[in-house]
Design an enzyme around this catalytic site. Structure first.
Site, PDB file in Angstrom:
ATOM      1  N   LYS A 118     -15.772 -32.888 -26.008  1.00 53.61           N
ATOM      2  CA  LYS A 118     -16.324 -31.856 -25.137  1.00 53.61           C
ATOM      3  C   LYS A 118     -16.298 -32.365 -23.707  1.00 53.61           C
ATOM      4  O   LYS A 118     -16.383 -33.576 -23.467  1.00 53.61           O
ATOM      5  CB  LYS A 118     -17.768 -31.534 -25.536  1.00 53.61           C
ATOM      6  CG  LYS A 118     -18.216 -30.149 -25.127  1.00 53.61           C
ATOM      7  CD  LYS A 118     -17.692 -29.086 -26.074  1.00 53.61           C
ATOM      8  CE  LYS A 118     -18.312 -27.734 -25.772  1.00 53.61           C
ATOM      9  NZ  LYS A 118     -17.914 -26.712 -26.760  1.00 53.61           N
ATOM     10  N   GLY A 122     -29.615 -13.499 -25.191  1.00 57.08           N
ATOM     11  CA  GLY A 122     -28.475 -13.854 -24.353  1.00 57.08           C
ATOM     12  C   GLY A 122     -27.329 -12.886 -24.565  1.00 57.08           C
ATOM     13  O   GLY A 122     -26.870 -12.718 -25.698  1.00 57.08           O
ATOM     14  N   GLY A 156     -23.970 -12.769 -23.168  1.00 59.67           N
ATOM     15  CA  GLY A 156     -22.735 -13.191 -22.527  1.00 59.67           C
ATOM     16  C   GLY A 156     -21.544 -12.483 -23.150  1.00 59.67           C
ATOM     17  O   GLY A 156     -21.693 -11.489 -23.867  1.00 59.67           O
ATOM     18  N   ASN A 157     -20.342 -12.999 -22.902  1.00 63.57           N
ATOM     19  CA  ASN A 157     -19.122 -12.352 -23.396  1.00 63.57           C
ATOM     20  C   ASN A 157     -19.097 -12.272 -24.921  1.00 63.57           C
ATOM     21  O   ASN A 157     -18.755 -11.238 -25.497  1.00 63.57           O
ATOM     22  CB  ASN A 157     -17.881 -13.109 -22.901  1.00 63.57           C
ATOM     23  CG  ASN A 157     -17.679 -12.968 -21.413  1.00 63.57           C
ATOM     24  OD1 ASN A 157     -18.123 -11.988 -20.815  1.00 63.57           O
ATOM     25  ND2 ASN A 157     -17.022 -13.937 -20.795  1.00 63.57           N
ATOM     26  N   VAL A 158     -19.457 -13.379 -25.589  1.00 62.34           N
ATOM     27  CA  VAL A 158     -19.433 -13.393 -27.053  1.00 62.34           C
ATOM     28  C   VAL A 158     -20.476 -12.430 -27.605  1.00 62.34           C
ATOM     29  O   VAL A 158     -20.203 -11.625 -28.497  1.00 62.34           O
ATOM     30  CB  VAL A 158     -19.674 -14.816 -27.596  1.00 62.34           C
ATOM     31  CG1 VAL A 158     -19.751 -14.794 -29.126  1.00 62.34           C
ATOM     32  CG2 VAL A 158     -18.554 -15.752 -27.156  1.00 62.34           C
TER      33      VAL A 158
END
Length: 368
Positions: free
Chosen positions: A80, A180, A182-184
């Protein structure tokens, strides 16, 4: 405790600090384990409280990638990277190209991809300097943004968890609290909405919440209240650690299944979920769709093949839930054992081959 002592705790292989003064790049690359193959894991960009916090995050996330790639059946190790900075303000072309040169210098030991705070466009810039990057634009023959693939895998995993908890994988009529957007998570909400689930959402960014309310008829709550709402499924989809001592006091869901990494603040919180009969889909199993999708690029990307493998997240979780039931262990332990068995098997196989090679070399020397 020194960083070498920290690395020794979980047998990390490599920790690299990268800086480029001209572009403002400050990055960390952590490689945990390459037993199964090159380390694959995304690059996160975040406003960390300190450099120490950034290093700790890179190390923790890289180890998670080792387990995620192993349990997903990929021939890849875990790594990562994190870039310190505000992804909405501090990005520039020179930064990502400089970072790409650092990745190139690792000569294939680490392959990067998009993550929190980075985008397909950022990966395209990295690609100008190295081939060791996935998730670049489809115009380059790549799979593009991995968010839809991750969302599809989480959706499949959520259905498997619902089957374990409720006896059916149908999500119609179920209430899902999504922390949350977000995009996902937005793509996940779309799948849930189309199946007829009721949505409760929250996010620090009000525009994302408004979009979910307008598109899916979701109810919005304050971020501090999301874990305590009346719901069937709690979906952590932002940063990690939202399953902790405080949230467990108010959690009403029978299932925890979301796309965030490191959802358990401490492993003991997974034990508490197990003791309370709450079905937990281990994060690195359920959110593996994105990495499965981009890993397919290393074989010449085929979307049908990739998405078929993402669908196997459902059956992987079924096996984990069965092991949890029959052995009386928390699901995170069942998942860890599955990943560790595969890594250990490969280590033993490699050791056997090395020994055979050594014996063969010794025999040739004796004959000579």
């Amino acid at each position: 405790m020194s960083w070498f002592e920290v690395m020794e705790q979980h047998d990390y292989e490599e920790l690299i600090l990268c800086q480029d003064k001209a572009s403002g790049l400050k990055a960390i690359i952590a490689i945990h384990d390459t037993t199964l193959g090159p380390a694959l894991g995304g690059t996160r960009m975040w406003t960390y409280a300190s450099e120490e916090a950034a290093i700790q995050d890179a190390l923790r996330l890289s180890r998670g990638m080792t387990y995620k790639n192993a349990v997903s059946g990929l021939n890849l190790g875990g790594g990562k990277a994190v870039i310190i900075g505000d992804p909405r303000r501090d990005k520039n072309e020179a930064m990502f190209r400089a970072f790409g040169r650092y990745i190139q210098g690792l000569n294939g030991r680490y392959v990067t991809a998009e993550d929190v705070g980075t985008s397909e466009e950022d990966m395209n810039l990295i690609y100008q300097e190295t081939d060791y990057v996935t998730g670049i634009s489809p115009s380059y023959g790549s799979s593009g943004n991995p968010s839809p693939a991750t969302a599809w895998g989480v959706y499949q995993g959520m259905k498997a968890a619902a089957k374990e908890a409720f006896g059916t994988d149908l999500l119609e009529g179920k209430t899902v609290a999504v922390q949350g957007i977000g995009n996902v998570a937005m793509s996940l909400c779309n799948y849930l909405y189309e199946e007829g689930a009721r949505l409760i959402v929250t996010d620090l960014h009000k525009d994302s919440v408004k979009q979910a309310v307008d598109r899916f008829g979701a109810a919005a709550v304050d971020p501090a209240d999301i874990t305590g709402v009346d719901c069937d499924i709690y979906a952590p989809c932002a940063l990690g650690g939202t399953i902790n001592d405080d949230t467990l006091k108010t959690l009403k869901a029978k299932v925890v299944a979301g796309c965030a990494n490191n959802q358990l603040l401490e492993t003991r919180h997974g034990d508490i979920l197990h003791e309370r009969g709450i079905v937990y889909a281990p994060d690195y199993v359920i959110n593996a769709g994105g990495v499965i999708n981009i890993a397919d690029e290393l074989n010449g990307y085929n979307s049908e093949r990739a998405w078929s493998k993402i669908g196997e997240i459902y059956t992987s979780l079924e096996k984990i839930f069965e092991t949890s039931r029959t052995e009386g262990i928390a699901t995170y332990i069942a998942a860890d054992r599955l990943a560790e068995r595969r890594i250990e098997l490969m280590k033993n196989t490699r050791s056997t081959f090395l020994q055979q090679g050594h014996h063969a070399l010794s025999a040739r020397r004796l004959r000579g």
